[in-house]
Design an enzyme around this catalytic site. Structure first.
Site, PDB file in Angstrom:
ATOM      1  N   SER A   1     -77.432 -34.134   0.161  1.00  0.00           N
ATOM      2  CA  SER A   1     -76.924 -34.313  -1.192  1.00  0.00           C
ATOM      3  C   SER A   1     -77.988 -34.131  -2.261  1.00  0.00           C
ATOM      4  O   SER A   1     -77.684 -33.960  -3.439  1.00  0.00           O
ATOM      5  CB  SER A   1     -76.307 -35.710  -1.332  1.00  0.00           C
ATOM      6  OG  SER A   1     -77.309 -36.721  -1.170  1.00  0.00           O
TER       7      SER A   1
ATOM      8  N   SER B   1     -80.003 -36.181   3.704  1.00  0.00           N
ATOM      9  CA  SER B   1     -79.966 -35.740   2.309  1.00  0.00           C
ATOM     10  C   SER B   1     -81.321 -35.537   1.641  1.00  0.00           C
ATOM     11  O   SER B   1     -81.395 -35.027   0.528  1.00  0.00           O
ATOM     12  CB  SER B   1     -79.129 -36.712   1.473  1.00  0.00           C
ATOM     13  OG  SER B   1     -77.768 -36.591   1.800  1.00  0.00           O
TER      14      SER B   1
ATOM     15  N   LYS C   1     -83.697 -38.808  -8.490  1.00  0.00           N
ATOM     16  CA  LYS C   1     -82.326 -38.510  -8.057  1.00  0.00           C
ATOM     17  C   LYS C   1     -81.342 -39.429  -8.777  1.00  0.00           C
ATOM     18  O   LYS C   1     -81.598 -40.634  -8.917  1.00  0.00           O
ATOM     19  CB  LYS C   1     -82.208 -38.675  -6.536  1.00  0.00           C
ATOM     20  CG  LYS C   1     -80.866 -38.222  -5.968  1.00  0.00           C
ATOM     21  CD  LYS C   1     -80.846 -38.353  -4.441  1.00  0.00           C
ATOM     22  CE  LYS C   1     -79.515 -37.898  -3.865  1.00  0.00           C
ATOM     23  NZ  LYS C   1     -79.466 -38.046  -2.390  1.00  0.00           N
TER      24      LYS C   1
END
Length: 419
Positions: free
Chosen positions: A156, A180, A81
């Site tokens: 997210s 997330s 990420k």
């Protein structure tokens, strides 16, 4: 194992690599080819490091050939990420504010991945500074749900969930402040875990809300996710909130898959209205399956959970406002000069930069957090939220005195349409 290496689970790939029936270079190249074929549609990645990934894979193959003792996931490629710093690779946090920034160091999680021999395929898309639940707030455009390209992959960490669901990586890292990792997994039929706070190092993780942020593993199966958790977790002296204890036996638990005798709690306050038709039905079916496997299901009450969302939306923006103050156009990242000003002051440059660099959602949360922390309002808002947080924590403690685990639907809806 499938002939298409991208369809294999991480655990199957790990077994094949250990047995010598396939090389890390072959596995990594297969995923790079898959990325080239489909990521134009899905947009899971913000940066792909083809050259670096193959070099890392080749190094693992050489170490294995030399007879070195390697970790369980050595040679299995992974996506990271884009909120975790990666030395020599861009880290943007999905924001124009950090466009082009190349960190000079690795996050502890990334260091652990490299040491364990997992080739890093690239950096995944995300809502800007991890603020959002759809990736629609990424400054570089949204990721898409591989099951239906018109729908969101969650957020997210929608880049990490979509990269798994589209078979562009067998494993991915995520971060979870308020869902997330978990919500993207729920809407893409993948698996994600938010470990206990302090269970995985936050060093090198660009902070959103420091008291809530936690890095965690993402995969397509529970076992794959547990194997990655074992690599990522553990004490880190570089993180003052890191737990000084071994990683729990998550891999053993995943392999055993035994819930017989386990007491499972269903939270009374998380029932009721608000669920999309079908979500609650699937949850009830899952609970019934756990009962069939020998678990005991009981209802528990956590009355302060009713105030959890309001508490979260005061604590997160307040801490975000403080953490994002460092993006001031002076030290690193974007710098924009104000128009029509010949000799701008530092404050004018900062204002122009933050206006241009931050997206609408980030600005909204900074404004809310700054207000909650302002003189005369701190005690009424942030201070009060912290008191309610303590009551919510007490509810958890009381519930865990009665049951081993708590279960609930991960999200009230399935993937909604983009826009």
């Amino acid at each position: 194992m499938p002939t298409d290496l991208t369809r294999a689970t991480a655990s199957a790939l790990a077994d094949a690599l250990a047995a010598g029936t396939v090389s890390s270079v072959e596995v990594t190249q297969a995923h790079l080819d898959r990325i080239a074929a489909v990521d134009g549609q899905v947009h899971s990645y913000l940066h792909v490091d083809s050259e670096g990934a193959i070099a890392q894979a080749r190094a693992v193959d050489q170490r294995r050939k030399a007879g070195e003792s390697l970790g369980a996931l050595a040679g299995v490629p992974i996506a990271v990420k884009d909120v975790m710093t990666t030395k020599g690779l861009p880290t943007t946090c999905g924001s124009k504010m950090l466009e082009g920034w190349i960190p000079p160091y690795d996050a502890t999680v990334v260091t652990k991945l490299r040491e364990a021999g997992l080739p890093i395929l690239g950096k995944t898309n995300m809502d800007e500074f991890a603020m959002g639940s759809s990736t629609e707030h990424s400054a570089y455009g949204p990721s898409r749900n591989p099951w239906d390209l018109d729908r969101i992959p969650g957020g997210s960490g929608g880049g990490s969930s979509s990269v798994l669901a589209s078979f562009q990586a067998p494993l991915a890292t995520g971060t979870d402040t308020g869902g997330s990792i978990r919500q993207p997994a729920a809407v893409t039929a993948t698996v994600g875990t938010k470990p206990t706070y302090g269970g995985v190092s936050r060093y090198g993780l660009v902070a959103l809300a420091s008291s809530l942020d936690q890095a965690g593993p993402c995969g397509r199966t529970v076992l794959d996710t547990a194997l990655l958790h074992a690599v990522m977790g553990g004490h880190d002296p570089m993180d003052s909130t890191s737990i000084d204890a071994p990683v729990p036996p998550v891999v053993e638990a995943a392999r055993a898959a035994d819930v017989k005798g386990m007491r499972i709690g269903i939270v009374k306050e998380l029932g009721g209205e608000g669920y999309q038709p079908g979500v609650r039905a699937r949850f009830d079916e899952s609970v019934a399956l756990l009962e069939e496997l020998g678990a005991e299901v009981v209802e528990v009450s956590c009355p302060n959970f009713d105030y959890a969302l309001a508490t979260y939306y005061l604590i997160l923006p307040s801490e975000a406002s403080s953490n994002l103050a460092k993006f001031d156009a002076m030290r690193y990242g974007l710098r924009v000069l104000p128009e029509g000003v010949d000799d701008p002051s530092a404050e004018q440059v900062m204002a122009a930069t933050r206006d241009a660099g931050f997206g609408p959602e980030v600005k909204r949360r900074i404004i809310l957090g700054t207000y909650a922390l302002s003189s005369g309002y701190y005690d009424a808002y942030y201070g009060s939220a912290q008191k309610v947080r303590a009551l919510i924590a007490q509810d958890f403690d009381n519930a865990y005195g009665l049951v081993d685990v708590l279960v609930s639907p991960t999200a009230p809806t399935t993937a909604f349409r983009l826009g």
